[in-house]
Motif scaffolding. Sequence first.
Motif, short mmCIF file in Angstrom:
data_model
loop_
_atom_site.label_atom_id
_atom_site.label_comp_id
_atom_site.label_asym_id
_atom_site.label_seq_id
_atom_site.Cartn_x
_atom_site.Cartn_y
_atom_site.Cartn_z
N LEU A 246 0.87 -1.23 0.11
CA LEU A 246 0.02 -0.06 0.03
C LEU A 246 1.01 1.35 0.05
N PRO A 247 1.67 1.52 0.74
CA PRO A 247 2.68 2.72 0.72
C PRO A 247 3.46 2.83 -0.42
N GLY A 248 3.64 1.68 -1.01
CA GLY A 248 4.47 1.86 -2.40
C GLY A 248 3.43 2.21 -3.52
N LEU A 249 2.27 1.94 -3.46
CA LEU A 249 1.12 2.21 -4.32
C LEU A 249 1.01 3.66 -4.15
N PHE A 250 0.70 4.16 -2.87
CA PHE A 250 0.31 5.52 -2.60
C PHE A 250 1.33 6.31 -3.35
N GLN A 251 2.92 6.13 -3.10
CA GLN A 251 4.01 6.81 -3.43
C GLN A 251 3.76 6.80 -5.14
#
Length: 233
Positions: A180-185
């Motif tokens: 999720l954090p990777g996708l948000f970035q």
Amino acid sequence: MRTQASKTEKPPVITIDGPSGSGKGAITHKLAQKLGFHILDSGALYRLIGLAARKSQTSFDDEPGLARISREMVVKFVPSDDPEEPLHILLEGEEVTKSLRTDQAGQDASRVAPIAAVRAGIGELQRGFLTAPGLIADGRDMGTVVFPDADVKIYLTASAEIRANRRYKQLKDKDISVTLPGLFQSIKDRDERDMNREVAPLRPAIDAVVVDSSLMSLDEVFEAVIAIVREKV
Ligand code: DC
């Protein structure tokens, strides 16, 4: 000057532009089913150019090479009964539907998309999708550049957090590995690139209706969009 007659002879076009993960794809497919219209998934064309570049080991800095790919690649969109993948996409005869949906393919697309010669290379291909009984065109510049005379223009958006969450769920459901954090970035990087590029930046056309889907379910967005379409077509 365009006459009323020439406008009525053309099949109708509905453009749906907006950032990644705003739900354009889902709304486009529901609308196409409801109206029996064709679909132009313009993002898939940029993804295909990125994929074709990787396959042919063309550098993402080689603008003439990428432009050539955009003019010459042989692509086919085959409608299917599979609700998960309503369009199967072939590149040079090879099924690439799943490879196009990865986050890497989206990132690659966003790297080739700022190149003017690449955008020009698929201009005619995109306009060729407009045949009877009508077209729903999904992308970033459908209402601003490719179909400036579209009958209905919708700009669908949502906050970056909500879009990252939705995309996360979609990719997980398809067993595509992602965090999720990777996708948000990645969504924020993509917004930055798509909105701030010089050629055909992502923005609502002046005559677009903006729909913010952050707090809406898919069905609510669909009802809102259908209401806009009924009012205009
Ligand atoms: O909609 P998508 O995620 O499949 O699009 C992938 C990338 O392609 C997106 O980051 C920007 C680019 N794109 C574009 O520049 N113009 C379009 N009409 C559609 C997509």
